[in-house]
Design a protein around this motif. Structure first.
Motif: not given
Length: 152
Positions: A61-64, A67-74, A126-140
């Motif tokens: 998250c950042g903007g004009s 500085a961009t700050t990064w946080h984990d999301v699920t 701030t607005r989303p400026t980038g994303v890094i996808h890390q993993s995917a696991v089955v969770d039914n």
């Protein structure tokens, strides 16, 4: 002679247009698990399986001038679905400062110093400026959705 220049001009324009088409970025999918992929530079994930997957990503998250700050999301991706990774970005609070005040003329004709005043910093969106996808696991058994606030 004038016609040759026009034809050559059209040829160069067509060649340049072709180069732009070739150089245009394409959406690349990053496969996180068999049948589950996310856009490499985007916020969309798709699931072509019969299971629900829990996708872990890090969103910037950042903007004009911010500085961009990064946080984990699920993000939970249901079977045979395409979803958008949650991208809620909080505003940034800039630090404030103590501002000195000019002296004030008192009733006796003398100048009196004034205490400094706290000026809070600006709130910067701030607005989303980038994303890094890390993993995917089955969770039914994903968590139940939060209440909507409406009464049935």
């Amino acid at each position: 002679m004038g016609q040759r220049r026009i034809v050559a001009g059209f040829g160069l324009a067509a060649l340049a247009a072709g180069a732009v088409t070739v150089a245009a970025p394409q959406a690349f999918a990053q496969e996180l698990a068999p049948g589950v992929s996310c856009e490499e530079f985007g916020f969309e994930c798709s699931n072509d399986t019969d299971d629900t997957y829990r996708v872990k990503s890090t969103v910037g998250c950042g903007g004009s001038g911010v500085a961009t700050t990064w946080h984990d999301v699920t993000t939970y991706v249901p079977p045979r679905a395409r979803v958008t990774v949650s991208t809620t970005c909080s505003p940034r609070h800039e630090s404030g400062s103590w501002e000195h005040q000019p002296p004030k003329l008192g009733p006796d004709g003398k100048y009196e110093s004034q205490p400094p005043v706290w000026e809070p910093g600006d709130v910067v969106p701030t607005r989303p400026t980038g994303v890094i996808h890390q993993s995917a696991v089955v969770d039914n058994n994903p968590p139940a959705p939060a209440p909507s606030g409406s009464f049935g």
